[in-house]
Write a protein that holds these residues in place. Structure first.
Motif, PDB file in Angstrom:
ATOM      1  N   SER A  40      73.344  50.144  22.584  1.00  0.00           N
ATOM      2  CA  SER A  40      72.490  49.474  23.570  1.00  0.00           C
ATOM      3  C   SER A  40      71.018  49.558  23.181  1.00  0.00           C
ATOM      4  O   SER A  40      70.284  48.568  23.278  1.00  0.00           O
ATOM      5  N   ARG A  43      70.330  47.207  20.306  1.00  0.00           N
ATOM      6  CA  ARG A  43      70.242  45.818  20.759  1.00  0.00           C
ATOM      7  C   ARG A  43      68.892  45.557  21.420  1.00  0.00           C
ATOM      8  O   ARG A  43      68.290  44.505  21.225  1.00  0.00           O
ATOM      9  N   CYS A  56      69.641  41.611  30.789  1.00  0.00           N
ATOM     10  CA  CYS A  56      70.608  41.116  29.800  1.00  0.00           C
ATOM     11  C   CYS A  56      71.632  40.175  30.447  1.00  0.00           C
ATOM     12  O   CYS A  56      72.046  39.193  29.826  1.00  0.00           O
ATOM     13  N   GLN A  57      72.008  40.467  31.662  1.00  0.00           N
ATOM     14  CA  GLN A  57      72.987  39.648  32.368  1.00  0.00           C
ATOM     15  C   GLN A  57      72.499  38.201  32.515  1.00  0.00           C
ATOM     16  O   GLN A  57      73.292  37.268  32.491  1.00  0.00           O
ATOM     17  N   HIS A  62      73.652  36.170  24.243  1.00  0.00           N
ATOM     18  CA  HIS A  62      74.445  37.390  24.452  1.00  0.00           C
ATOM     19  C   HIS A  62      74.638  38.083  23.114  1.00  0.00           C
ATOM     20  O   HIS A  62      75.448  37.657  22.301  1.00  0.00           O
ATOM     21  N   CYS A  63      73.866  39.127  22.899  1.00  0.00           N
ATOM     22  CA  CYS A  63      73.837  39.784  21.595  1.00  0.00           C
ATOM     23  C   CYS A  63      74.791  40.979  21.488  1.00  0.00           C
ATOM     24  O   CYS A  63      74.909  41.559  20.427  1.00  0.00           O
ATOM     25  N   TYR A  64      75.459  41.323  22.574  1.00  0.00           N
ATOM     26  CA  TYR A  64      76.412  42.428  22.538  1.00  0.00           C
ATOM     27  C   TYR A  64      77.775  41.933  22.054  1.00  0.00           C
ATOM     28  O   TYR A  64      78.193  40.826  22.397  1.00  0.00           O
ATOM     29  N   LYS A  65      78.467  42.775  21.280  1.00  0.00           N
ATOM     30  CA  LYS A  65      79.859  42.487  20.955  1.00  0.00           C
ATOM     31  C   LYS A  65      80.638  42.521  22.266  1.00  0.00           C
ATOM     32  O   LYS A  65      80.267  43.247  23.196  1.00  0.00           O
ATOM     33  N   LYS A  66      81.695  41.766  22.339  1.00  0.00           N
ATOM     34  CA  LYS A  66      82.461  41.663  23.586  1.00  0.00           C
ATOM     35  C   LYS A  66      82.919  43.030  24.096  1.00  0.00           C
ATOM     36  O   LYS A  66      82.799  43.325  25.283  1.00  0.00           O
ATOM     37  N   LYS A  69      79.967  44.891  25.490  1.00  0.00           N
ATOM     38  CA  LYS A  69      79.506  44.251  26.715  1.00  0.00           C
ATOM     39  C   LYS A  69      80.357  44.711  27.899  1.00  0.00           C
ATOM     40  O   LYS A  69      79.835  45.022  28.973  1.00  0.00           O
ATOM     41  N   GLU A  70      81.659  44.789  27.701  1.00  0.00           N
ATOM     42  CA  GLU A  70      82.563  45.253  28.767  1.00  0.00           C
ATOM     43  C   GLU A  70      82.285  46.706  29.129  1.00  0.00           C
ATOM     44  O   GLU A  70      82.279  47.068  30.304  1.00  0.00           O
ATOM     45  N   LYS A  73      79.076  46.878  31.141  1.00  0.00           N
ATOM     46  CA  LYS A  73      79.314  46.392  32.502  1.00  0.00           C
ATOM     47  C   LYS A  73      79.983  47.476  33.347  1.00  0.00           C
ATOM     48  O   LYS A  73      79.614  47.684  34.502  1.00  0.00           O
TER      49      LYS A  73
END
Length: 98
Positions: A40, A43, A56-57, A62-66, A69-70, A73
């Motif tokens: 984080s 990023r 970020c939301q 969207h620069c986070y890997k999926k 990102k999960e 969250k």
């Protein structure tokens, strides 16, 4: 303190709360949470919007890997409301963006 530095601080506080409560980690962060925090912060360092960044939301990029990102969250859903209890000043600063 710059916006990026404030974001780094708040994600650090949120990951710390999450790790202590969910993973029962008493001394520092567990390996998984430390990896998430490092990612984080990395990023945030590379955010192309810099001091003009929004949450970020709400970001169009969207620069986070999926997978990360999960995880973020999950951390925010869990720790966000708890900030009010454990770090009320940080909670209100984050809420108003200061």
């Amino acid at each position: 303190m710059s916006r990026i530095e404030r974001e780094k601080k708040i994600i650090g506080v949120m990951v710390d709360i999450y790790c202590k409560k969910k993973h029962k980690h008493k001394d520092g962060l567990c390996e998984e949470c430390q990896e998430l925090l490092d990612y984080s912060r990395q990023r945030l360092d590379k955010c192309k919007f810099g001091e003009e960044k929004t949450y970020c939301q709400k970001c169009p990029i969207h620069c986070y890997k999926k997978s990360m990102k999960e995880k973020v969250k999950d951390v925010m859903k869990f720790s966000g409301p708890r900030l009010l209890i454990y770090r009320p000043v940080d909670f209100f600063r984050h809420l108003i963006g200061k």
